[in-house]
Structure formats: structure tokens, C-alpha cells
Design a protein around this motif. Sequence first.
Motif, PDB file in Angstrom:
ATOM      1  N   VAL A  74       0.850  -1.206   0.000  1.00 25.10           N
ATOM      2  CA  VAL A  74       0.000   0.000   0.000  1.00 25.10           C
ATOM      3  C   VAL A  74       0.880   1.248   0.000  1.00 25.10           C
ATOM      4  N   TYR A  75       1.872   1.300   0.909  1.00 28.47           N
ATOM      5  CA  TYR A  75       2.773   2.469   0.953  1.00 28.47           C
ATOM      6  C   TYR A  75       3.476   2.644  -0.395  1.00 28.47           C
ATOM      7  N   GLY A  76       3.932   1.490  -0.937  1.00 28.39           N
ATOM      8  CA  GLY A  76       4.695   1.530  -2.189  1.00 28.39           C
ATOM      9  C   GLY A  76       3.861   2.032  -3.367  1.00 28.39           C
ATOM     10  N   MET A  77       2.626   1.542  -3.469  1.00 26.33           N
ATOM     11  CA  MET A  77       1.762   1.962  -4.577  1.00 26.33           C
ATOM     12  C   MET A  77       1.356   3.430  -4.442  1.00 26.33           C
ATOM     13  N   LEU A  78       1.075   3.852  -3.198  1.00 31.54           N
ATOM     14  CA  LEU A  78       0.754   5.273  -2.978  1.00 31.54           C
ATOM     15  C   LEU A  78       1.963   6.143  -3.341  1.00 31.54           C
ATOM     16  N   ALA A  79       3.142   5.702  -2.891  1.00 26.50           N
ATOM     17  CA  ALA A  79       4.375   6.451  -3.176  1.00 26.50           C
ATOM     18  C   ALA A  79       4.642   6.502  -4.681  1.00 26.50           C
ATOM     19  N   SER A  80       4.397   5.361  -5.374  1.00 26.95           N
ATOM     20  CA  SER A  80       4.632   5.290  -6.823  1.00 26.95           C
ATOM     21  C   SER A  80       3.704   6.225  -7.586  1.00 26.95           C
ATOM     22  N   LEU A  81       2.420   6.223  -7.196  1.00 26.92           N
ATOM     23  CA  LEU A  81       1.449   7.112  -7.867  1.00 26.92           C
ATOM     24  C   LEU A  81       1.824   8.576  -7.684  1.00 26.92           C
ATOM     25  N   PHE A 138      10.813   1.985  -5.194  1.00 27.19           N
ATOM     26  CA  PHE A 138      10.333   1.621  -3.842  1.00 27.19           C
ATOM     27  C   PHE A 138      10.608   0.148  -3.545  1.00 27.19           C
ATOM     28  N   ALA A 139      10.479  -0.723  -4.575  1.00 31.19           N
ATOM     29  CA  ALA A 139      10.679  -2.162  -4.357  1.00 31.19           C
ATOM     30  C   ALA A 139      12.134  -2.471  -4.022  1.00 31.19           C
ATOM     31  N   ALA A 140      13.067  -1.849  -4.759  1.00 38.23           N
ATOM     32  CA  ALA A 140      14.494  -2.123  -4.548  1.00 38.23           C
ATOM     33  C   ALA A 140      14.941  -1.695  -3.158  1.00 38.23           C
ATOM     34  N   VAL A 141      14.438  -0.544  -2.704  1.00 37.64           N
ATOM     35  CA  VAL A 141      14.889  -0.017  -1.399  1.00 37.64           C
ATOM     36  C   VAL A 141      14.017  -0.540  -0.260  1.00 37.64           C
ATOM     37  N   GLY A 142      12.697  -0.578  -0.492  1.00 33.43           N
ATOM     38  CA  GLY A 142      11.784  -0.972   0.589  1.00 33.43           C
ATOM     39  C   GLY A 142      11.704  -2.468   0.815  1.00 33.43           C
ATOM     40  N   LEU A 143      11.853  -3.268  -0.253  1.00 33.89           N
ATOM     41  CA  LEU A 143      11.686  -4.718  -0.126  1.00 33.89           C
ATOM     42  C   LEU A 143      12.991  -5.481  -0.346  1.00 33.89           C
ATOM     43  N   GLY A 144      13.969  -4.824  -0.960  1.00 34.49           N
ATOM     44  CA  GLY A 144      15.237  -5.496  -1.267  1.00 34.49           C
ATOM     45  C   GLY A 144      15.392  -5.700  -2.762  1.00 34.49           C
ATOM     46  N   MET A 145      16.649  -5.702  -3.219  1.00 31.63           N
ATOM     47  CA  MET A 145      16.949  -5.793  -4.655  1.00 31.63           C
ATOM     48  C   MET A 145      16.370  -7.055  -5.304  1.00 31.63           C
ATOM     49  N   GLU A 146      16.289  -8.152  -4.515  1.00 32.23           N
ATOM     50  CA  GLU A 146      15.808  -9.420  -5.095  1.00 32.23           C
ATOM     51  C   GLU A 146      14.306  -9.378  -5.388  1.00 32.23           C
ATOM     52  N   ALA A 147      13.586  -8.378  -4.868  1.00 31.35           N
ATOM     53  CA  ALA A 147      12.136  -8.273  -5.098  1.00 31.35           C
ATOM     54  C   ALA A 147      11.809  -7.780  -6.503  1.00 31.35           C
ATOM     55  N   VAL A 148      12.805  -7.191  -7.183  1.00 27.08           N
ATOM     56  CA  VAL A 148      12.570  -6.608  -8.514  1.00 27.08           C
ATOM     57  C   VAL A 148      12.919  -7.617  -9.609  1.00 27.08           C
ATOM     58  N   ALA A 149      12.025  -7.740 -10.594  1.00 28.95           N
ATOM     59  CA  ALA A 149      12.309  -8.601 -11.752  1.00 28.95           C
ATOM     60  C   ALA A 149      13.160  -7.787 -12.736  1.00 28.95           C
ATOM     61  N   TRP A 150      14.474  -7.878 -12.559  1.00 26.01           N
ATOM     62  CA  TRP A 150      15.375  -7.009 -13.339  1.00 26.01           C
ATOM     63  C   TRP A 150      15.333  -7.313 -14.833  1.00 26.01           C
ATOM     64  N   LEU A 195      11.908   9.806  -6.245  1.00 27.22           N
ATOM     65  CA  LEU A 195      10.739  10.394  -5.561  1.00 27.22           C
ATOM     66  C   LEU A 195       9.940   9.309  -4.835  1.00 27.22           C
ATOM     67  N   ALA A 196       9.804   8.126  -5.466  1.00 33.47           N
ATOM     68  CA  ALA A 196       9.028   7.042  -4.845  1.00 33.47           C
ATOM     69  C   ALA A 196       9.685   6.565  -3.551  1.00 33.47           C
ATOM     70  N   ILE A 197      11.030   6.468  -3.544  1.00 35.80           N
ATOM     71  CA  ILE A 197      11.761   6.045  -2.335  1.00 35.80           C
ATOM     72  C   ILE A 197      11.484   7.034  -1.204  1.00 35.80           C
ATOM     73  N   LEU A 198      11.544   8.313  -1.550  1.00 35.99           N
ATOM     74  CA  LEU A 198      11.306   9.390  -0.571  1.00 35.99           C
ATOM     75  C   LEU A 198       9.903   9.267   0.030  1.00 35.99           C
ATOM     76  N   PHE A 199       8.889   9.131  -0.837  1.00 27.50           N
ATOM     77  CA  PHE A 199       7.496   9.065  -0.358  1.00 27.50           C
ATOM     78  C   PHE A 199       7.211   7.753   0.365  1.00 27.50           C
ATOM     79  N   PHE A 200       7.875   6.651  -0.065  1.00 36.10           N
ATOM     80  CA  PHE A 200       7.683   5.350   0.582  1.00 36.10           C
ATOM     81  C   PHE A 200       8.053   5.448   2.067  1.00 36.10           C
ATOM     82  N   PHE A 201       9.225   6.024   2.324  1.00 33.08           N
ATOM     83  CA  PHE A 201       9.665   6.144   3.720  1.00 33.08           C
ATOM     84  C   PHE A 201       8.839   7.178   4.476  1.00 33.08           C
ATOM     85  N   MET A 202       8.307   8.160   3.752  1.00 34.69           N
ATOM     86  CA  MET A 202       7.448   9.159   4.385  1.00 34.69           C
ATOM     87  C   MET A 202       6.154   8.496   4.878  1.00 34.69           C
TER      88      MET A 202
END
Length: 421
Positions: free
Chosen positions: A90-97, A127-139, A408-415
Amino acid sequence: MSIIAQHGEIFIILACAFGFFMAWGVGANDVANAMGTSVGSRAITIKQAIIIAVIFEFLGAYLAGGEVTDTVRKGIIDPTLLANDPQLLVYGMLASLLAAAIWLLIASARGWPVSTTHSIVGAIVGFAAVGLGMEAVAWGKVGQIASSWVVSPLLAGTIAYLLFKSVQHLIFEARDPFASAKRYLPLYVFLVGFIVAMVTLNKGLKHVGLDLGFGLSFLLSIPIGLVIMGIGVLMERRVVYERRADDNFGYGNVERVFGVLMIFTACAMAFAHGSNDVANAVGPLAAVVDVVHRGGAVGGSAVVPWWVLLLGGIGIVVGLVTYGHKVIATVGTGITELTPSRGFAATLAAATTVVLASGTGLPISTTHTLVGAVLGVGLARGMSALNLRVIGTIIMSWLITLPAGAGLAILFFFMFKGIFG
């Protein structure tokens, strides 16, 4: 009591507000560049472009935009990693939008045509790379999307170049350009009808549960193309030859014939765009609504509620009406000088590229495709016809889009994490 149960209503209100803001950004930036060629070539006025876009973007978004949206947009995140902490999604999607919408606001204010898809993808990756970890992203998926930056403008540019060269050879270099234009116009109208039908049947109708496949779409598009050709021929008969003292070759009359074609391509581009890109705004919004309604369970997919599509459709229209003129000016007049024949070649090339990409499953950006097509038309007239300074600025804005969205998403995710966590 879980965080989602506690703040569910607040999350939905925030998601709707940010989703509307994001849809506004799609309208101000993406829709504007879909209309840019028609306005820049003076085939239609900005007022007519807004009316066409309001009708066809909204129809595209509302009728054909209700795809069963993958909750975690474009398969970029592994949802199983969120099972224990659904509030992070939820935080991640809100931050992404919010991040993507703010980046689109900045880009639109400066008249930069950037990709809304890449804005939201960059934000989700961040947000996924920082909030969940690099392995969470399908690179691999991210690399595929990045490759479309090069593929789609090159393909569209090449098709636009060849199309405009054919128009030059068959019509402008003929002994009687006006007679040639009327002779070959049905062929070009058929092409428009066929390509538009292909875009809609092959890509647009999957959203309403009609997956016809490439072969059947191809067969059905032929009679549709013939019907549209008939309408085009009837409209073309109304174009009367005007003799003007300053127009020795009758090119002005030829451009008026192509002006008829641009109305078809403008409607087509708007519908196809509305059905594809409304998901950039409503996908993450639907993900938040779904998680809240399930009480925190992260599902693999979420059916988009009708009111979410309505919100997206209205947001797109408001964005175009209030702020679209800046990006329309960049695409329509900034890159190269457009006439109806050049604008037609660019728009048809962009639509064709979208069809080819959907047929082969290539990830693609409408913006990059259209800008590439306009470049191709400019190149057909020689390097001097291009405004290299504007092109440099556009390419720079494309390169910044992913990192800007991510940052910007990383910033808002932690906010959000700080506020609710």
C-alpha cells in the motif's frame, strides 16, 4: 488490529487522490503528444483536439481500459514477498502514484513529452528495490522495458520515413499532385482503418475479456479498413480545388486532402491510447483498493472497479484540457515543422508500431514511438528540418524519467512508512 484495517479508508482516499493526480498527468503529457501531430500540422485546432480526445480517450479508457490489472503492475515485483507485510505494498503503490504524478507535472510544465509507463515503472522499481530489497525486482523485465526506449522510436521513425517518402514520390512529385492525392488517398485511408482496427481488436478489447488473437484481428480488420476507406472517399469528394496565386503546384489543396485523413488518425490514436495508458493511473490504485478490501491479503490480480476507470477517464480529460497545450506545442511544432501530410505519416507510423509491438509482445511507450515517428518525417526532409536542441532536451528528459520516478518514490515510501508505520 492491523495497520490496513485501522487506516483502510484513509489509504483508499489517498489512493483515489493520487490516482486522479496521476491520470491528470497522463492527460497533460501522454494524451497531448498523441494529439500533437494533428494540432501541429493545423489539420485540427486545439479546441477540436480536446473535443476528440475527451470523447475517444474517455471511451478508450472506460470501455476498453478495464483489464484485469496485475496488482503489482507489469510483473515488476514478486507479490509473495509482501504476504507478511501487505501495508508495504500500500505504501509503495501510494508512493509510486504520487512520485510518477509529480514527475509528469514537472515534465508537462516544461513541455517535455515523457513516458507515463516509464514514470510509474521507475517509481515501482525504486520503492521495491529499497523498501523490499533488490531481489524483489524482476530485473529482466526492467531491462526489457529499457530496451524499448531504443526499439520503438527507431521502428516508428523508419516507418514514418518510408511512409512520407511514398507520399512525396506518389503525390508531391506527380505532374498533377491534387489528382494524385485523390487517386492514392483511398489506399492511405484503408491503411489507417486497418491499423486502427488492429490496435483496437488486438490490444484494446483484451480489457473487456475479448482476446481475439493476432490472426483473427487481422482478418476482421480488413473489412473495417474497407468501410473506413469508403467514409474517407465520401469526405474527400467534398474537398474542392482552390486556385491560389501563391500556390503554383496546388500543394495547399493536397494538404487539405490529408487534413481529412488526420481527423481519422487523431480519433484512432486517442482511443488506442486511452485503452492502454489509463492502466498506468488505475493499476496501482486498484492494487491499494484490493488490498484494503481483502483486509490485507495480497492477491495476484485485482478486477478494476468501474468507478476507478471512471476516475481515471475524468482525470485524463482534465489533464489534457488544463495543461496539455505545452506538450502539444513541443511534439506538434518544436521537433520539426509539420503539415497534414507529414503529420499523417508520423501518426500512422506510430499506430503501426504499436500494432507490431502488441503482436510480438514488445514493451513499448506511446510517447517514444510518436516522437520517433515525428523525427523520421523530419529526417525524410533532411537534417536541417530538425530542431536538434529540442530533440536533445527530449532525450535528456527520457533518460531522467526512470531515476526521477525511483528517487521520488523512495522518498514518499519512507514518508508513508514513517506516518503510518
